[in-house]
Every structure is written in C-alpha cells, then in structure tokens.
Design an enzyme around this catalytic site. Structure first.
Site, PDB file in Angstrom:
ATOM      1  CB  THR A  35      43.826  40.864  45.868  1.00  0.00           C
ATOM      2  OG1 THR A  35      42.978  39.762  46.178  1.00  0.00           O
ATOM      3  CG2 THR A  35      44.660  40.508  44.659  1.00  0.00           C
ATOM      4  CE1 TYR A  48      44.211  36.089  44.171  1.00  0.00           C
ATOM      5  CE2 TYR A  48      44.792  37.220  46.195  1.00  0.00           C
ATOM      6  CZ  TYR A  48      43.880  36.942  45.213  1.00  0.00           C
ATOM      7  OH  TYR A  48      42.642  37.494  45.256  1.00  0.00           O
ATOM      8  CB  THR A 114      38.048  43.468  45.370  1.00  0.00           C
ATOM      9  OG1 THR A 114      38.316  42.080  45.151  1.00  0.00           O
ATOM     10  CG2 THR A 114      39.224  44.314  44.940  1.00  0.00           C
ATOM     11  CG  ASP A 115      36.547  38.678  47.762  1.00  0.00           C
ATOM     12  OD1 ASP A 115      36.634  38.991  46.562  1.00  0.00           O
ATOM     13  OD2 ASP A 115      37.076  37.657  48.250  1.00  0.00           O
ATOM     14  CE  LYS A 187      35.531  40.882  43.267  1.00  0.00           C
ATOM     15  NZ  LYS A 187      36.515  40.240  44.140  1.00  0.00           N
ATOM     16  CD  GLU A 305       6.571  41.626  41.587  1.00  0.00           C
ATOM     17  OE1 GLU A 305       6.314  40.430  41.733  1.00  0.00           O
ATOM     18  OE2 GLU A 305       7.201  42.074  40.623  1.00  0.00           O
TER      19      GLU A 305
END
Ligand code: SIN
Length: 353
Positions: A35, A48, A114-115, A187, A305
């Site tokens: 981006t 975008y 950023t993903d 993120k 667990e």
C-alpha cells in the site's frame, strides 16, 4: 588580504560541508510494493491498488530523507504482499546479505505491504546475518490518500536504519512511530494506521522528531538459518480450527507434499477430536506438526493441554500460526527432528518477552 581571507573562509565552508555530507549514514532501500506504493482513484475512499508506485517516486516524495542520510534504492518486486512468495523471500535475503557486506552501507530499509509484513520480517530476521539495522516499513493508506501514512513511516524507518543504536537488534518493523521486533510484531487491525503492535512484549522503542529511542536493550535471537543456495523452501501449511471442523482439509494435506503442518488451534492450542487422528497420522508419516493458537495473544504451551511428548507435536510457544509457519519452514531446511524443532521454538520465545 581581506579578499584572500574570504576566499579561504568560503573554501573551508565547502570543505566542512563536504565532510559533513560524507558523514551522513548510507541507507539502502529495497522496495517490494504494498500500500505504501499504492494508488487510489479517490483521496478519501478506501479502494486502491497496492504496488503501483516505483521506489524513486517514494524516495522523492520524502525529500527530508536526503537531509539525514544518503539514500539509494532498488525495486525488488512491486506486488501486494498478499502475493508474497518463497521465491521473493529468497531473493530478498540474498540481496540483503550481499548489501550488508558493503562497508559503505549502514542500514537497510525494506518497503513492504502490511498484510504479510510480520512473516517477511521474521523470515529475514532468521536468515540475514548482520549487526546492521534492517527495517521493514509500509503504509495502511495508499500514497494518494489524504493523510497518507507512508511518507512518515518511510522517513522514520530510514531514521531507525541510520541509527547506531539500532545495531544488533535483528530485523525490525517501524510503523506508526513505533519500532517492533520481528518475532513479536503482529498486524492487529485491518484498516487503522495504528495497526502494528507487539501485544505480548511491547515495542522495542519509538521514533519521534527524527530520533529513535529504545526502551529495550539490544538483543537478537540466537537462531540463524543459512538459506543461501536454496531455490525452494519446504512446503508448510496452516489448518485453522473452528467449532464443527471436519477432517476434510487436514486429510487433503496428507498426500499433498507437506513437510509441516501448523495447527491454529483454539485456546492453548487445543485440537478438535475430528482432526486429532489426522494430525497423528501426519506425524506418523514424518510430517512435523506444530500446535499454535488462533488466539492473538499468549503462548501455546508445551505439555499443558495436550500430551505433546506422546504425540510428538511441537508447541509454538509465543509464535502465532503465521510466524510458527515461518520458523517451521526454516527448521525443516536443516532438520526433521521434532525435538530439535521444539528447541528452536523454545529459543526464539526467550527473546524480547
Ligand atoms: C499489502 O499488504 O500489500 C496490501 C495492504 C497494505 O500494504 O497495507
């Protein structure tokens, strides 16, 4: 005589400014898209396309960078980071390991969508070998948006990469005025500029007014994987657990060439009875199974667990599923011993927590 003195003074000034210029740190920017390099038809809308603007345009948009460093850059790829691949990771690490050998380069900035930034950051953290700063940054808003966050993020990342205080800290992420360790950063928000956080450990520091301030001592995971010469990486997938899950997807992974499976379990990495036996079968077939959790914070602990020893499962400790996948991929480049791989997960979880 007066004239000679003023000529000498002018020459001295030029010399001093040249020396000062030469003393500016050299920062090299590797651009991959995202981006930060995105453009939209409207400055106020959220639609975008990522990965449209080239590196020189990004640098030119922040002329203040030239005041503090000498900067050069190159375009590695120009993609949205949802399309990040093993091939690009291997190209990046090769190029960074080459660049950091250059004594004239003081730090590296990688611009990135950023993903999947947290995954690339961890991959580079575990494969790049240098004490020089390597800093990832990006943007939540495209370059054409009102209040685009890319220019300041890029400026701040350059500040971090240029600082001597950033040495020996491994690969970092600089976003929204904060600096995060690759192993910790997540993120956390789909659209907000305040998207990146290290919820289990807190940020390493902050960047403000062109200066980075660390609240933590330098430190880096004592883990390094040599991927030089590799052209592909081991195939590792993630199974995301949920109420009512059935064995279809887990079964499909068994005959599909996976060397590792990360289970994004519920709670402390719990596994639904509908797929437990499939994961046991995977392990019996030599596939490494890592238990992680879809819960965003807290560790997936060993032997609490689930009887990991009995099932030969690896607990991801503080790594979320997508980060656990990165470490599992790298682990599988050198071993298939599940206990050794558990050691890697234990080791990475002792830093910055
Ligand atoms: C991407 O990850 O490339 C798109 C989203 C972003 O950069 O914020």
């Amino acid at each position: 005589m007066k004239r000679l003195a003023s000529i000498l003074a002018a020459a001295l000034l030029i010399l001093i400014s040249h020396i000062a210029l030469g003393q500016k740190p050299n920062v090299y920017i590797l651009a991959t898209g995202g981006t930060i390099a995105g453009t939209g038809a409207s400055s106020t809308g959220t639609a975008y396309s990522a990965g449209q603007v080239a590196i020189q345009t990004l640098i030119d948009a922040v002329p203040q960078i030239q005041d503090i460093v000498q900067v050069r850059g190159e375009q590695v790829v120009n993609i949205g980071s949802q399309d990040m691949s093993d091939e690009v990771w291997l190209r990046l690490v090769e190029r960074i390991n080459e660049l950091v050998q250059d004594p004239d380069i003081d730090g590296i900035v990688v611009t990135h969508g950023t993903d999947t930034m947290e995954e690339t950051a961890l991959f580079l953290d575990l494969t790049v070998q240098t004490s020089k700063p390597v800093v990832l940054t990006g943007a939540m808003r495209p370059s054409t948006a009102l209040s685009a966050d890319g220019p300041l993020n890029l400026f701040n990342a350059v500040v971090v990469a240029a600082s001597q205080d950033s040495r020996d800290r491994g690969v970092m992420v600089a976003m929204n005025g904060q600096v995060h360790a690759a192993a910790q950063v997540i993120k956390m928000h789909t659209t907000s500029v305040e998207s990146f956080a290290s919820p289990n450990a807190g940020p390493l520091g902050t960047v403000l007014n062109g200066k980075v301030n660390y609240q933590t001592a330098p430190g880096h995971a004592p883990l390094h994987f040599d991927v030089s010469g590799l052209r592909t990486l081991p195939k590792v997938g993630i199974i995301y657990s949920h109420s009512g899950i059935n064995a279809d997807m887990a079964n499909a992974m068994l005959g599909a060439g996976y060397q590792g499976i990360v289970h994004a379990g519920v709670g402390n990495g719990n596994i639904h009875k509908a797929i437990f036996h499939v994961l046991d079968k995977a392990r019996a077939n030599g596939i490494i199974v890592v238990r992680s959790s879809r819960v965003p914070t807290g560790p997936t602990t060993l032997e609490n667990e689930v009887d990991d020893e009995a099932h030969q499962f690896v607990a991801s400790q503080w790594l979320n599923p997508q980060k656990a996948r990165v470490l599992l991929i790298l682990s599988l480049t050198c071993t298939h011993d599940w206990q050794q791989i558990q050691e890697y997960f234990n080791t990475i979880s002792t830093i910055h927590i």
